[in-house]
Design an enzyme around this catalytic site. Structure first.
Site, short mmCIF file in Angstrom:
data_model
loop_
_atom_site.label_atom_id
_atom_site.label_comp_id
_atom_site.label_asym_id
_atom_site.label_seq_id
_atom_site.Cartn_x
_atom_site.Cartn_y
_atom_site.Cartn_z
N HIS A 18 43.26 33.32 40.76
CA HIS A 18 44.21 33.32 41.88
C HIS A 18 43.47 33.07 43.20
O HIS A 18 43.92 32.28 44.03
CB HIS A 18 44.93 34.68 42.00
CG HIS A 18 45.83 35.01 40.88
ND1 HIS A 18 45.76 36.22 40.21
CD2 HIS A 18 46.84 34.33 40.29
CE1 HIS A 18 46.69 36.26 39.28
NE2 HIS A 18 47.36 35.12 39.30
N LYS B 92 59.41 42.64 34.35
CA LYS B 92 58.06 43.04 33.94
C LYS B 92 57.81 44.49 34.32
O LYS B 92 58.33 44.99 35.30
CB LYS B 92 57.01 42.15 34.61
CG LYS B 92 56.96 40.74 34.09
CD LYS B 92 55.78 40.00 34.72
CE LYS B 92 55.66 38.60 34.17
NZ LYS B 92 54.52 37.90 34.77
N ARG C 121 46.53 26.34 34.60
CA ARG C 121 45.31 26.58 33.82
C ARG C 121 45.22 25.64 32.63
O ARG C 121 44.15 25.22 32.25
CB ARG C 121 45.28 28.02 33.31
CG ARG C 121 45.15 29.05 34.39
CD ARG C 121 45.36 30.42 33.83
NE ARG C 121 46.75 30.50 33.33
CZ ARG C 121 47.35 31.59 32.95
NH1 ARG C 121 46.72 32.72 32.96
NH2 ARG C 121 48.60 31.58 32.53
N SER D 214 46.01 37.66 34.62
CA SER D 214 46.10 39.09 34.92
C SER D 214 46.23 39.90 33.64
O SER D 214 45.66 41.00 33.53
CB SER D 214 47.31 39.36 35.83
OG SER D 214 47.13 38.74 37.08
#
Length: 164
Positions: free
Chosen positions: A18, A42, A91, A129
């Site tokens: 990040h 979440k 990514r 994360s």
């Protein structure tokens, strides 16, 4: 340089991947608003306030970065910030499929707002994360995975890393 851009995410916690996107975006845009999403779908490890604090501590040396949070539709938040660009980090190919759908709906909702895709640095292509939390949960060292201030927050949640 281009005007204001918004880099949204959950940042639970912020990773070096990040931070790489934030640093590089700050060289392209006059102002980068890093916006922590209140995601009701979440169960975060860190509260929004903790995530905001970690982000502020991690980017304190980048003057054109603002840290904020939001609820609701991203496109509404981007309009509120008077930005014209959404930054999204990629990514892998698997990220692209989801991000393309999100960019397409955002474009449908407001054709004036562009999505700026940025490939993550290869050294962070595996990093998320979720992976950081998994590694930290088993008390393995995450110092090379997260900005320095974040390690203390992970210590608080999981205890010291093995060998510390």
């Amino acid at each position: 340089m281009a005007e204001t851009a918004v880099y949204p995410g959950s940042f639970d916690p912020v990773t070096n991947g990040h931070l790489d996107i934030i640093e590089r975006s700050a060289k392209v845009f006059n102002k980068v608003v890093v916006a922590v999403l209140h995601n009701r779908n979440k169960e975060p490890l860190f509260s929004v306030d903790e995530r905001l604090t970690m982000l502020r501590e991690s980017v304190e040396n980048i003057p054109n970065v603002e840290i904020d949070s939001f609820n609701g539709l991203l496109i509404d938040y981007v309009r509120q910030k008077q930005a014209k660009t959404i930054i999204r980090g990629l990514r892998a190919v698997s990220d692209f499929e989801y991000e393309l759908q999100a960019a397409s709906i955002n474009r449908k909702l407001d054709p004036e707002i562009e999505t700026f895709f940025m490939m993550t640095n290869n050294q962070y292509s595996y990093l998320s994360s979720s992976i950081v939390k998994e590694v930290a949960k088993y008390e393995a060292d995450v110092k090379e995975l997260v900005p320095t201030p974040v390690t203390a927050y992970l210590y608080e949640k999981y205890g010291p890393f093995s060998g510390e």
